[in-house]
Design a protein around this motif. Structure first.
Motif, mmCIF file in Angstrom:
data_model
loop_
_atom_site.group_PDB
_atom_site.id
_atom_site.type_symbol
_atom_site.label_atom_id
_atom_site.label_comp_id
_atom_site.label_asym_id
_atom_site.label_seq_id
_atom_site.Cartn_x
_atom_site.Cartn_y
_atom_site.Cartn_z
ATOM 1 N N ALA A 6 55.362 33.857 54.213
ATOM 2 C CA ALA A 6 56.360 34.194 53.270
ATOM 3 C C ALA A 6 56.143 35.708 53.075
ATOM 4 C CB ALA A 6 56.457 33.346 51.980
ATOM 5 N N SER A 7 57.309 36.606 53.159
ATOM 6 C CA SER A 7 57.109 37.975 52.824
ATOM 7 C C SER A 7 57.336 38.094 51.286
ATOM 8 C CB SER A 7 58.153 38.636 53.632
ATOM 9 O OG SER A 7 59.573 38.474 53.069
ATOM 10 N N ARG A 8 56.654 39.166 50.878
ATOM 11 C CA ARG A 8 56.549 39.406 49.341
ATOM 12 C C ARG A 8 57.732 40.414 49.395
ATOM 13 N NH1 ARG A 8 50.899 39.683 46.686
ATOM 14 N NH2 ARG A 8 50.082 38.001 47.682
ATOM 15 N N GLN A 9 58.399 40.331 48.218
ATOM 16 C CA GLN A 9 59.364 41.441 47.687
ATOM 17 C C GLN A 9 58.638 42.885 47.680
ATOM 18 O OE1 GLN A 9 61.402 39.877 44.190
ATOM 19 N NE2 GLN A 9 63.435 40.308 45.253
ATOM 20 N N ALA A 10 59.501 43.516 48.107
ATOM 21 C CA ALA A 10 59.054 45.019 48.273
ATOM 22 C C ALA A 10 59.020 45.635 46.932
ATOM 23 C CB ALA A 10 59.908 46.019 49.013
ATOM 24 N N THR A 11 60.048 45.277 45.857
ATOM 25 C CA THR A 11 60.092 45.684 44.411
ATOM 26 C C THR A 11 59.874 44.588 43.619
ATOM 27 O OG1 THR A 11 62.519 45.171 44.626
ATOM 28 C CG2 THR A 11 62.003 47.362 45.178
ATOM 29 N N ALA A 12 59.226 45.214 42.531
ATOM 30 C CA ALA A 12 59.099 44.349 41.174
ATOM 31 C C ALA A 12 60.144 43.885 40.630
ATOM 32 C CB ALA A 12 58.139 45.059 40.220
ATOM 33 N N ALA A 13 60.584 42.568 40.068
ATOM 34 C CA ALA A 13 61.579 42.311 39.334
ATOM 35 C C ALA A 13 61.662 43.075 38.046
ATOM 36 C CB ALA A 13 61.404 40.889 38.885
ATOM 37 N N PRO A 14 62.836 43.534 37.786
ATOM 38 C CA PRO A 14 62.947 44.302 36.464
ATOM 39 C C PRO A 14 62.824 43.805 35.104
ATOM 40 C CG PRO A 14 65.198 43.550 37.308
ATOM 41 C CD PRO A 14 64.036 43.161 38.227
ATOM 42 N N PRO A 59 59.636 48.280 35.975
ATOM 43 C CA PRO A 59 58.307 48.338 35.291
ATOM 44 C C PRO A 59 57.686 49.800 35.117
ATOM 45 C CG PRO A 59 58.339 46.533 36.952
ATOM 46 C CD PRO A 59 59.542 47.408 36.987
ATOM 47 N N GLY A 60 57.312 50.273 33.929
ATOM 48 C CA GLY A 60 56.480 51.370 33.785
ATOM 49 C C GLY A 60 56.894 51.994 32.476
ATOM 50 N N ALA A 76 60.665 59.807 18.984
ATOM 51 C CA ALA A 76 60.722 58.770 19.827
ATOM 52 C C ALA A 76 59.520 57.925 20.119
ATOM 53 C CB ALA A 76 60.894 59.718 21.383
ATOM 54 N N GLN A 77 59.594 57.013 20.858
ATOM 55 C CA GLN A 77 58.498 55.848 21.013
ATOM 56 C C GLN A 77 58.270 55.875 22.661
ATOM 57 O OE1 GLN A 77 58.877 52.032 19.763
ATOM 58 N NE2 GLN A 77 59.216 52.661 17.570
ATOM 59 N N MET A 78 57.069 55.702 22.979
ATOM 60 C CA MET A 78 56.855 55.203 24.425
ATOM 61 C C MET A 78 56.661 53.772 24.322
ATOM 62 S SD MET A 78 56.888 57.839 26.244
ATOM 63 C CE MET A 78 56.232 57.115 27.906
ATOM 64 N N VAL A 79 57.322 53.190 25.231
ATOM 65 C CA VAL A 79 57.109 51.717 25.667
ATOM 66 C C VAL A 79 56.951 51.354 26.995
ATOM 67 C CG1 VAL A 79 58.539 49.777 25.491
ATOM 68 C CG2 VAL A 79 58.990 51.568 23.620
ATOM 69 N N GLN A 80 56.072 50.386 27.018
ATOM 70 C CA GLN A 80 55.734 49.885 28.498
ATOM 71 C C GLN A 80 56.584 48.662 28.866
ATOM 72 O OE1 GLN A 80 53.505 51.749 30.438
ATOM 73 N NE2 GLN A 80 53.856 50.308 32.032
ATOM 74 N N VAL A 81 57.336 48.939 29.913
ATOM 75 C CA VAL A 81 58.216 47.894 30.348
ATOM 76 C C VAL A 81 57.283 47.091 31.336
ATOM 77 C CG1 VAL A 81 60.514 47.337 31.693
ATOM 78 C CG2 VAL A 81 60.332 48.753 29.846
ATOM 79 N N ARG A 82 57.114 45.938 31.442
ATOM 80 C CA ARG A 82 56.486 44.978 32.283
ATOM 81 C C ARG A 82 57.569 44.138 33.204
ATOM 82 N NH1 ARG A 82 52.125 46.419 30.741
ATOM 83 N NH2 ARG A 82 51.277 46.311 28.636
ATOM 84 N N THR A 83 57.091 43.608 34.278
ATOM 85 C CA THR A 83 58.028 42.965 35.300
ATOM 86 C C THR A 83 58.313 41.907 34.873
ATOM 87 O OG1 THR A 83 56.603 44.200 36.982
ATOM 88 C CG2 THR A 83 57.845 41.931 37.652
ATOM 89 N N SER A 84 59.647 41.424 34.871
ATOM 90 C CA SER A 84 60.251 40.237 34.466
ATOM 91 C C SER A 84 60.105 39.826 33.033
ATOM 92 C CB SER A 84 59.911 38.900 35.448
ATOM 93 O OG SER A 84 60.405 39.420 36.814
ATOM 94 N N ALA A 85 59.835 40.826 32.136
ATOM 95 C CA ALA A 85 59.692 40.438 30.909
ATOM 96 C C ALA A 85 60.231 41.272 29.856
ATOM 97 C CB ALA A 85 58.061 40.973 30.400
#
Length: 92
Positions: A6-14, A59-60, A76-85
């Motif tokens: 199975a191939s992996r998706q090239a991009t991470a889920a938003p 993510p980022g 302003a705040q810095m916030v970390q976005v995680r994959t599928s969260a």
């Protein structure tokens, strides 16, 4: 029979950022524009309870700000976005 791996998706889920904008007394700020700047840019407007959500974010790290005429916006705040969260944040 031969099976291909199975191939992996090239991009991470938003992911997403959801939260609330509150004034200096802890009351919700309605109709504030919340901007999200990072790998992609997003904008949301708070509802009557001060809540907002910006989805479909790669993510980022993101810089999160609230804007409203007559409202003394917090820094302003810095916030970390995680994959599928969903990341939560309160701007007050």
């Amino acid at each position: 029979p031969f099976a291909f791996p199975a191939s992996r998706q090239a991009t991470a889920a938003p992911g997403s950022i959801a939260g609330a904008v509150l004034d200096e007394r802890g009351r919700p700020v309605a109709n504030a524009v919340v901007s999200v700047l990072g790998a992609v840019t997003g904008v949301a407007v708070t509802d009557a309870a001060g809540h907002f959500e910006v989805g479909m974010l790669a993510p980022g790290p993101y810089l999160l700000r609230a804007h409203l005429s007559g409202y003394d916006a917090p820094r302003a705040q810095m916030v970390q976005v995680r994959t599928s969260a969903a990341t939560t944040s309160v701007l007050s």
